[in-house]
Write a protein that holds these residues in place. Structure first.
Motif, PDB file in Angstrom:
ATOM      1  N   PRO A  14       0.747  -1.232  -0.073  1.00 54.74           N
ATOM      2  CA  PRO A  14       0.067   0.015   0.074  1.00 54.74           C
ATOM      3  C   PRO A  14       0.877   1.268   0.081  1.00 54.74           C
ATOM      4  O   PRO A  14       1.888   1.348   0.755  1.00 54.74           O
ATOM      5  CB  PRO A  14      -0.525   0.002   1.279  1.00 54.74           C
ATOM      6  CG  PRO A  14       0.173  -0.918   2.026  1.00 54.74           C
ATOM      7  CD  PRO A  14       0.652  -1.980   1.284  1.00 54.74           C
ATOM      8  N   ASP A 306     -11.022   1.521  -0.883  1.00 52.24           N
ATOM      9  CA  ASP A 306     -10.165   1.144   0.119  1.00 52.24           C
ATOM     10  C   ASP A 306      -9.327  -0.154  -0.024  1.00 52.24           C
ATOM     11  O   ASP A 306      -8.189  -0.022   0.202  1.00 52.24           O
ATOM     12  CB  ASP A 306     -11.165   1.101   1.371  1.00 52.24           C
ATOM     13  CG  ASP A 306     -11.870   2.205   1.865  1.00 52.24           C
ATOM     14  OD1 ASP A 306     -11.460   3.314   1.668  1.00 52.24           O
ATOM     15  OD2 ASP A 306     -13.029   2.024   2.579  1.00 52.24           O
ATOM     16  N   ARG A 310      -5.147  -0.059  -0.243  1.00 50.81           N
ATOM     17  CA  ARG A 310      -4.491  -1.198   0.500  1.00 50.81           C
ATOM     18  C   ARG A 310      -3.559  -2.116  -0.398  1.00 50.81           C
ATOM     19  O   ARG A 310      -2.997  -2.962   0.274  1.00 50.81           O
ATOM     20  CB  ARG A 310      -5.427  -2.010   1.388  1.00 50.81           C
ATOM     21  CG  ARG A 310      -6.250  -1.391   2.465  1.00 50.81           C
ATOM     22  CD  ARG A 310      -6.923  -2.386   3.267  1.00 50.81           C
ATOM     23  NE  ARG A 310      -7.683  -3.374   2.518  1.00 50.81           N
ATOM     24  CZ  ARG A 310      -9.073  -3.504   2.202  1.00 50.81           C
ATOM     25  NH1 ARG A 310      -9.685  -2.042   2.616  1.00 50.81           N
ATOM     26  NH2 ARG A 310      -9.584  -4.427   1.703  1.00 50.81           N
TER      27      ARG A 310
END
Length: 384
Positions: A14, A306, A310
């Motif tokens: 990430p 999201d 990541r």
């Protein structure tokens, strides 16, 4: 059925993201689009990410720093979180803005280059995609393979200095405009069909490439057949690892299937549906159900941002969103056809034209990017 899910997609590291005020960003994009629409820069288009090619408009977005926003600054990006790209993309889709020119490069070629491209390819292409100096088409589907990419037969054979390609691709949107293309080809014969595939970056003006337009039922010509006859691709244009194309393309398709465009393609019709529902209780109820579905689907699409931050490639989640999102879009077009008091007319510059383009485009919603049957096989095989 595809065997895409047989090869797991590992996450990348990430990235640390720069802070951004998403509310302010949304207001800036809304303000720009409101003014542009009012000043006649564009008219709203249904399916605008596939049917509204305007290189000048894409370059205006680039000048504002709104392309490649999640990429590192050294490649022309802003290192923003994927939620920032979601905000920009959502507003562009809501307004039906002409975004086809930069779409493929910004949505999937750029992220694929970041994950798998050589330093040379990253330096050569990422800043130019972010500036809308290059445009991409996707040479993936084939005449006899349908949605089963493992059946593709376009071959790339090793020769001194690179690869010699022969074969054909079909339904390649805007290949007639694109400066560059992404090409998936078979580079070796293996025991399993999904092995031995390789990704390439090509210049669309190279000798050996022929682009033939395909008209849809409205006469529009954004589809094309692309044929390759003794096309020589230099060794340095391999994207990632030769023979590892299936794992890479599976990952790339998660970028393609999991965005808000799988939910908001027909959004420009919604404001007309809301107006048509005034004083019609039955339509209000059906429209309310549709809006509730849209809210849920939007939340699903937002959650994928999201996962991308990541470092994941959410193959299964993207497939699920694509299935139910495109079914919702088809339902919305059907509702508009029943509820709006106009007759679809492709020559009309208003709601009748929007409806006509939506009716023309909607049969392909559940096919492009992977047919529903193929995506269901991914959900069945991919571990949670």
């Amino acid at each position: 059925m595809t065997a895409a899910s047989l090869i797991p997609v590992p996450p990348t590291e990430p990235a640390e993201r720069a802070p951004v005020d998403l509310g302010r960003l949304r207001r800036e994009v809304q303000g720009f689009l409101t003014d542009a629409r009012a000043n006649g820069v564009f008219k709203p288009v249904v399916d605008c990410w596939l049917r509204a090619f305007d290189l000048g408009f894409s370059r205006e977005l680039a000048s504002r720093g709104w392309l490649g926003v999640t990429w590192p600054e050294r490649y022309g990006g802003r290192n923003w979180p994927n939620a920032a790209r979601f905000v920009i993309t959502e507003e562009l889709l809501r307004f039906g803005a002409p975004i086809t020119a930069h779409w493929m490069g910004d949505r999937q070629i750029g992220p694929s280059l970041l994950r798998h491209g050589s330093d040379q390819l990253k330096d050569e292409f990422l800043p130019r995609i972010a500036a809308s100096e290059v445009t991409f088409c996707i040479c993936m589907s084939e005449p006899d393979a349908g949605s089963d990419l493992a059946s593709l037969t376009t071959r790339a054979d090793r020769v001194p200095g690179g690869w010699l390609v022969n074969g054909a691709k079909i339904w390649t949107s805007h290949a007639q405009h694109a400066s560059h293309g992404y090409l998936l080809a078979r580079t070796s014969r293996e025991d399993r069909r999904h092995q031995g595939l390789t990704e390439f970056i090509i210049d669309m003006d190279w000798p050996g490439i022929t682009v033939t337009p395909i008209a849809d039922m409205s006469g529009a010509r954004h589809f094309n057949e692309v044929t390759f006859r003794d096309l020589l691709i230099p060794e340095g244009r391999v994207l990632g690892t030769a023979g590892a194309g299936w794992r890479q393309v599976t990952e790339q398709l998660s970028f393609e299937r999991g965005g808000p465009e799988r939910v908001l393609t027909a959004y420009p019709l919604l404001e007309h549906l809301v107006a048509a529902a005034e004083g019609r209780p039955l339509l209000q109820a059906e429209l309310g159900t549709a809006l509730a579905r849209l809210r849920t689907l939007r939340r699903m699409a937002l959650s994928l941002t999201d996962a991308l931050d990541r470092g994941a490639a959410p193959v299964q989640q993207a497939a699920a969103l694509k299935i139910i999102g495109t079914e919702f879009e088809q339902h919305l077009v059907d509702l508009a056809a029943r509820a709006l008091d106009v007759e679809a007319d492709p020559s009309d510059g208003g709601v009748a034209g929007l409806l006509a383009s939506a009716i023309t485009a909607s049969p392909g919603f559940t096919i492009r990017g992977g047919a529903t049957a193929v995506l269901l096989s991914i959900l069945a095989r991919e571990p949670s």
